[in-house]
Every structure is written in C-alpha cells, then in structure tokens.
Design a protein around this motif. Structure first.
Motif, short mmCIF file in Angstrom:
data_model
loop_
_atom_site.label_atom_id
_atom_site.label_comp_id
_atom_site.label_asym_id
_atom_site.label_seq_id
_atom_site.Cartn_x
_atom_site.Cartn_y
_atom_site.Cartn_z
N ARG A 89 0.84 -1.20 0.00
CA ARG A 89 0.00 0.00 0.00
C ARG A 89 0.87 1.25 0.00
N ILE A 90 1.97 1.21 0.75
CA ILE A 90 2.88 2.36 0.79
C ILE A 90 3.47 2.61 -0.59
N GLN A 91 3.66 1.56 -1.36
CA GLN A 91 4.15 1.70 -2.73
C GLN A 91 3.06 2.15 -3.70
N GLN A 92 1.84 2.35 -3.15
CA GLN A 92 0.68 2.82 -3.92
C GLN A 92 0.27 1.83 -5.00
N ARG A 93 0.48 0.56 -4.72
CA ARG A 93 -0.01 -0.47 -5.64
C ARG A 93 -1.51 -0.66 -5.45
N LYS A 94 -2.21 -0.98 -6.52
CA LYS A 94 -3.65 -1.19 -6.45
C LYS A 94 -3.94 -2.57 -5.83
N PRO A 95 -4.94 -2.65 -4.95
CA PRO A 95 -5.26 -3.92 -4.29
C PRO A 95 -5.46 -5.08 -5.26
N ALA A 96 -6.00 -4.80 -6.42
CA ALA A 96 -6.24 -5.89 -7.38
C ALA A 96 -4.96 -6.58 -7.81
N THR A 97 -3.81 -5.87 -7.70
CA THR A 97 -2.54 -6.45 -8.15
C THR A 97 -1.88 -7.33 -7.09
N TYR A 98 -2.37 -7.26 -5.85
CA TYR A 98 -1.72 -8.06 -4.81
C TYR A 98 -2.68 -8.85 -3.94
N ARG A 99 -3.97 -8.72 -4.15
CA ARG A 99 -4.94 -9.36 -3.26
C ARG A 99 -4.72 -10.87 -3.15
N ASP A 100 -4.56 -11.55 -4.28
CA ASP A 100 -4.39 -13.00 -4.25
C ASP A 100 -3.07 -13.41 -3.60
N ASP A 101 -2.01 -12.67 -3.90
CA ASP A 101 -0.70 -13.01 -3.34
C ASP A 101 -0.68 -12.86 -1.82
N VAL A 102 -1.28 -11.77 -1.32
CA VAL A 102 -1.33 -11.56 0.12
C VAL A 102 -2.18 -12.64 0.78
N GLY A 103 -3.29 -12.98 0.16
CA GLY A 103 -4.14 -14.04 0.70
C GLY A 103 -3.43 -15.37 0.77
N GLU A 104 -2.65 -15.68 -0.27
CA GLU A 104 -1.90 -16.94 -0.29
C GLU A 104 -0.83 -16.95 0.79
N LEU A 105 -0.16 -15.83 0.98
CA LEU A 105 0.87 -15.74 2.01
C LEU A 105 0.27 -15.91 3.40
N LEU A 106 -0.87 -15.27 3.65
CA LEU A 106 -1.51 -15.38 4.97
C LEU A 106 -1.97 -16.81 5.22
N THR A 107 -2.43 -17.48 4.18
CA THR A 107 -2.80 -18.89 4.33
C THR A 107 -1.58 -19.72 4.69
N TRP A 108 -0.45 -19.43 4.07
CA TRP A 108 0.79 -20.17 4.33
C TRP A 108 1.22 -20.05 5.79
N VAL A 109 1.04 -18.86 6.38
CA VAL A 109 1.45 -18.67 7.78
C VAL A 109 0.33 -18.99 8.75
N GLY A 110 -0.75 -19.59 8.27
CA GLY A 110 -1.82 -20.04 9.14
C GLY A 110 -2.83 -18.99 9.54
N LEU A 111 -2.93 -17.91 8.75
CA LEU A 111 -3.87 -16.83 9.08
C LEU A 111 -4.93 -16.65 7.99
N GLY A 112 -5.09 -17.66 7.16
CA GLY A 112 -6.04 -17.55 6.06
C GLY A 112 -7.47 -17.29 6.49
N GLU A 113 -7.83 -17.77 7.68
CA GLU A 113 -9.19 -17.58 8.17
C GLU A 113 -9.31 -16.38 9.10
N ARG A 114 -8.21 -15.63 9.27
CA ARG A 114 -8.24 -14.47 10.16
C ARG A 114 -7.98 -13.17 9.41
N MET A 115 -8.13 -13.17 8.09
CA MET A 115 -7.76 -12.01 7.27
C MET A 115 -8.49 -10.73 7.65
N HIS A 116 -9.72 -10.86 8.11
CA HIS A 116 -10.51 -9.67 8.42
C HIS A 116 -10.49 -9.32 9.91
N ALA A 117 -9.74 -10.09 10.69
CA ALA A 117 -9.66 -9.83 12.13
C ALA A 117 -8.74 -8.64 12.40
N LEU A 118 -8.90 -8.04 13.57
CA LEU A 118 -8.01 -6.97 14.01
C LEU A 118 -6.92 -7.54 14.91
#
Length: 213
Positions: A97-126
């Motif tokens: 986001r700091i690099q001002q990239r559009k969410p559509a360009t990274y949404r899937d990659d970030v989701g995959e990474l969070l799943t890898w570290v075991g947070l795939g089901e906590r993406m919307h949590a605070l």
C-alpha cells in the motif's frame, strides 16, 4: 554502538553479508543481537565505525536518503509493531500500500501468504483479537510480502510451536532462494541446526564467530 552515555553495547565488530546469503545471528540474551539488527535497518546510527548498505556508507548519507534504503529491508520486530486499526490483511499488505499499488494487483498473493502462515481464516480480524503467535506470524508476513532485498528477523519463531517454526523456516529459505539476503537473530538451536546455514555469534557485544578476522 552505545545508548546515551552507557558503555558500548557493540564494539569492534566487522563482517559482511554477501547478496543472497543466509545467516543466523546467535548469542545469549543481552549479547547485542537486537542492537546489531537496529544498526543494519537504520533505527540507530553507529557511534563510531562504518555501516555500509547496498554499497553506500550510511554514515555519510543525509537523513532524507535513509527512507529509500529502509524500503529495501524487511524487518520482523520482537514487538510486532502492528497497526491496531487495520485488519490482518491490510497489515500484511501495508508495504504494498505504501508503494501505492492497487489492491487488485496483490490481493491473491497476500491471501496466499496469509494462508501459508496459518492466518487464512483471520484475514478480516483486528490485531487485538490475535494471540501472540498469530501476531508473530502476521509480522513475518508483512516483512516478506514485497520480497525485500534484505530480511532481518528478531526471534521470529519465539512465539510459535515447533511445527509452525519449521514452516516459517521454509518460508525464509524460499525467500532466500528468490534472492533475498536473510539474517535471523534467534535462540532456537533446533532451527539453526536444521537450516545448516552459517552463524554469526555475539558474546558481550563482540562478534566471536563468523566475523572478519
């Protein structure tokens, strides 16, 4: 390096990390591991001597140039330093986001990474709803999400179970294979032994293994 007028925390240290290398930084509590990482990611300046990053002597750089160097470094802090008002997903994606990239360009990659570290089901949590181990994994995801040139991690497996510890190690190894220089400060002897990578060892502020002789 010293804090205020206290005795030097680090002294007479010399070493270099080749691009694409992978090292562990070991030593007892208070040996200076966190302080050495702070020098490398420019949170502090050396009280004497020289720190060179990406071929540039940082002691000679104006303060305005330092943020550009910091953006090339991913850091996993012991204190996590998560933004409490952002979701797990948005914390992980913050460097993008700091690099001002559009969410559509990274949404899937970030989701995959969070799943890898075991947070795939906590993406919307605070962050306030996460356990210490979950916060640690989120901090790691944020540090590696944009494939930094250098990754510095301070006790990255300190709050996770052995199985997740090894999974995170595989993540660091894969990032290293993609070209990132990795330096991990740790007390976890099992992780160091399994990785089979060279070690820099600190004792009372001096580098006694792995440095320049």
């Amino acid at each position: 390096m010293r804090y205020g007028r206290a005795p030097e925390t680090l002294r007479d240290i010399g070493f270099s990390l080749a691009p694409g290398s992978f090292h562990f930084l070991t030593g007892a509590s208070g040996a200076g591991k966190s302080s050495l990482l702070k020098l490398i990611y420019l949170a502090h300046r050396a009280s004497r001597g020289r720190v060179e990053l990406f071929g540039r002597d940082v002691s000679r750089l104006p303060p305005g140039d330092l943020p550009f160097l910091r953006r090339r470094i991913g850091v996993v802090f012991q204190e996590f330093k998560l933004l409490e008002h952002l979701s797990v997903f948005d914390n992980a994606a913050l460097p993008l986001r700091i690099q001002q990239r559009k969410p559509a360009t990274y949404r899937d990659d970030v989701g995959e990474l969070l799943t890898w570290v075991g947070l795939g089901e906590r993406m919307h949590a605070l962050p306030a709803t996460l356990s210490g181990g979950e916060k640690q994994r989120l901090a790691i995801a944020r540090a590696v999400v944009d494939r930094p040139d250098v990754l510095l991690a301070d006790e990255p497996t300190g709050n996770v179970d052995p199985a997740m510890s090894l999974r995170l190690l595989r993540l660091f190894v894969e990032l290293n294979r993609l070209g990132t220089t990795v330096l991990i400060a740790t007390h976890d002897e099992e992780v160091v032994a399994r990785a089979g990578r060279p070690t820099l060892h600190l004792e009372q502020g001096r580098l006694v293994e792995g440095g320049d002789r």
